[in-house]
Design a protein around this motif. Structure first.
Motif, PDB file in Angstrom:
ATOM      1  N   LEU A   1      39.053  74.494  22.845  1.00 41.03           N
ATOM      2  CA  LEU A   1      39.401  73.682  21.669  1.00 41.03           C
ATOM      3  C   LEU A   1      40.092  74.554  20.614  1.00 41.03           C
ATOM      4  O   LEU A   1      41.099  74.166  20.028  1.00 41.03           O
ATOM      5  CB  LEU A   1      38.164  73.019  21.071  1.00 41.03           C
ATOM      6  CG  LEU A   1      37.582  71.856  21.859  1.00 41.03           C
ATOM      7  CD1 LEU A   1      36.217  71.454  21.296  1.00 41.03           C
ATOM      8  CD2 LEU A   1      38.535  70.662  21.817  1.00 41.03           C
ATOM      9  N   PHE A   2      39.532  75.736  20.388  1.00 44.82           N
ATOM     10  CA  PHE A   2      40.134  76.677  19.446  1.00 44.82           C
ATOM     11  C   PHE A   2      41.540  77.059  19.882  1.00 44.82           C
ATOM     12  O   PHE A   2      42.488  77.010  19.093  1.00 44.82           O
ATOM     13  CB  PHE A   2      39.242  77.912  19.313  1.00 44.82           C
ATOM     14  CG  PHE A   2      39.938  79.116  18.754  1.00 44.82           C
ATOM     15  CD1 PHE A   2      40.492  79.102  17.490  1.00 44.82           C
ATOM     16  CD2 PHE A   2      40.054  80.280  19.508  1.00 44.82           C
ATOM     17  CE1 PHE A   2      41.136  80.213  16.978  1.00 44.82           C
ATOM     18  CE2 PHE A   2      40.692  81.394  19.011  1.00 44.82           C
ATOM     19  CZ  PHE A   2      41.241  81.362  17.739  1.00 44.82           C
ATOM     20  N   ARG A   3      41.704  77.421  21.149  1.00 47.61           N
ATOM     21  CA  ARG A   3      43.031  77.801  21.650  1.00 47.61           C
ATOM     22  C   ARG A   3      44.016  76.646  21.566  1.00 47.61           C
ATOM     23  O   ARG A   3      45.217  76.854  21.425  1.00 47.61           O
ATOM     24  CB  ARG A   3      42.936  78.291  23.101  1.00 47.61           C
ATOM     25  CG  ARG A   3      42.203  79.597  23.236  1.00 47.61           C
ATOM     26  CD  ARG A   3      42.282  80.208  24.617  1.00 47.61           C
ATOM     27  NE  ARG A   3      42.167  79.262  25.699  1.00 47.61           N
ATOM     28  CZ  ARG A   3      42.877  79.305  26.814  1.00 47.61           C
ATOM     29  NH1 ARG A   3      43.776  80.239  26.994  1.00 47.61           N
ATOM     30  NH2 ARG A   3      42.697  78.415  27.757  1.00 47.61           N
ATOM     31  N   GLY A   4      43.486  75.428  21.636  1.00 40.32           N
ATOM     32  CA  GLY A   4      44.340  74.244  21.548  1.00 40.32           C
ATOM     33  C   GLY A   4      44.708  73.852  20.127  1.00 40.32           C
ATOM     34  O   GLY A   4      45.431  72.886  19.921  1.00 40.32           O
ATOM     35  N   GLY A   5      44.175  74.589  19.134  1.00 39.82           N
ATOM     36  CA  GLY A   5      44.578  74.336  17.753  1.00 39.82           C
ATOM     37  C   GLY A   5      43.498  73.777  16.845  1.00 39.82           C
ATOM     38  O   GLY A   5      43.768  73.473  15.683  1.00 39.82           O
ATOM     39  N   SER A   6      42.273  73.651  17.308  1.00 38.56           N
ATOM     40  CA  SER A   6      41.204  73.089  16.481  1.00 38.56           C
ATOM     41  C   SER A   6      40.727  74.107  15.438  1.00 38.56           C
ATOM     42  O   SER A   6      40.119  75.121  15.765  1.00 38.56           O
ATOM     43  CB  SER A   6      40.015  72.670  17.354  1.00 38.56           C
ATOM     44  OG  SER A   6      38.897  72.357  16.542  1.00 38.56           O
ATOM     45  N   ASP A   7      41.003  73.786  14.164  1.00 39.41           N
ATOM     46  CA  ASP A   7      40.520  74.635  13.078  1.00 39.41           C
ATOM     47  C   ASP A   7      39.001  74.566  12.964  1.00 39.41           C
ATOM     48  O   ASP A   7      38.347  75.529  12.573  1.00 39.41           O
ATOM     49  CB  ASP A   7      41.157  74.225  11.753  1.00 39.41           C
ATOM     50  CG  ASP A   7      42.639  74.578  11.693  1.00 39.41           C
ATOM     51  OD1 ASP A   7      43.077  75.458  12.463  1.00 39.41           O
ATOM     52  OD2 ASP A   7      43.357  73.982  10.875  1.00 39.41           O
ATOM     53  N   LYS A   8      38.418  73.422  13.302  1.00 36.89           N
ATOM     54  CA  LYS A   8      36.955  73.264  13.263  1.00 36.89           C
ATOM     55  C   LYS A   8      36.293  74.200  14.279  1.00 36.89           C
ATOM     56  O   LYS A   8      35.256  74.794  13.995  1.00 36.89           O
ATOM     57  CB  LYS A   8      36.557  71.816  13.556  1.00 36.89           C
ATOM     58  CG  LYS A   8      37.083  70.815  12.554  1.00 36.89           C
ATOM     59  CD  LYS A   8      36.297  70.874  11.284  1.00 36.89           C
ATOM     60  CE  LYS A   8      36.737  69.745  10.364  1.00 36.89           C
ATOM     61  NZ  LYS A   8      36.257  69.931   9.015  1.00 36.89           N
ATOM     62  N   ALA A   9      36.882  74.326  15.452  1.00 37.06           N
ATOM     63  CA  ALA A   9      36.337  75.236  16.466  1.00 37.06           C
ATOM     64  C   ALA A   9      36.440  76.677  15.976  1.00 37.06           C
ATOM     65  O   ALA A   9      35.513  77.475  16.175  1.00 37.06           O
ATOM     66  CB  ALA A   9      37.068  75.059  17.793  1.00 37.06           C
TER      67      ALA A   9
END
Length: 195
Positions: free
Chosen positions: A15-23
């Motif tokens: 999720l983080f690698r996909g762009g999720s700032d929350k992750a």
């Protein structure tokens, strides 16, 4: 902050690698205190560890789309921070050898919120004596004990982070435990992992 407690490390990382700032926020808040404590085990220099942590999280944010996969975020962060710290120490040592001023490696006297939290958690006599004994160990033994017993990593992960073979880690830990047993047994202060 969104709860990721039901997600695996691999899912959070993706999720983080996909762009999720929350992750990204979750990863930072979940691991930053322990990561900082580990950094101080590698080098007793608070400003250097803070700088390396800052650089690491900025790098992760800026390059997240090109980062590899992981199913163990803490392991990934520990290994990355250790590499950054060792590179920074080497750079400062080279600068010092060229006549430049070298940053003092003694810790600052002012307590940070992390230190206050750690002090509160280790207020009992047993933990105080244990931490003093661990701090007195040689750096590699201290680091191995921290990774194995305080960060709950296994021997292969610890060996990989430290850049050692597993047998060497076993030897370092064995020697450290023998030393800790001698120092703590007289006061009946042995923690469970030393009994």
């Amino acid at each position: 902050m969104e709860s990721f407690s039901s997600y695996s490390d691999a899912e959070i990382w993706n999720l983080f690698r996909g762009g999720s700032d929350k992750a990204y926020e979750y990863i930072y808040h979940r691991h930053s205190v322990e990561l900082f404590s580990y950094g101080l085990y590698v080098v007793n220099n608070r400003p250097l560890v803070e700088d390396c942590m800052h650089d690491l999280f900025v790098y992760l944010f800026q390059h997240r789309a090109s980062l590899g996969e992981t199913n163990a975020i803490k392991y990934y962060l520990f290994k990355s921070l250790r590499r950054r710290i060792l590179e920074a120490v080497e750079t400062r040592t080279r600068q010092h050898n060229r006549g430049n001023e070298f940053t003092n490696t003694l810790p600052e006297t002012a307590s940070s919120p992390e230190e206050k939290m750690i002090e509160a958690e280790t207020s009992s006599s047993r933990n105080k004596h244990l931490m003093e004994a661990v701090t007195a160990l040689p750096p590699r033994q201290r680091e191995a004990i921290f990774l194995l017993y305080f960060s709950n990593l296994d021997y292969p992960e610890t060996a990989e982070i430290m850049g050692l073979n597993i047998r060497t880690v076993y030897n370092q830990v064995h020697t450290a435990i023998q030393t800790l047993r001698k120092q703590l047994s007289h006061a009946s202060l042995l923690p469970v992992f030393l009994e």
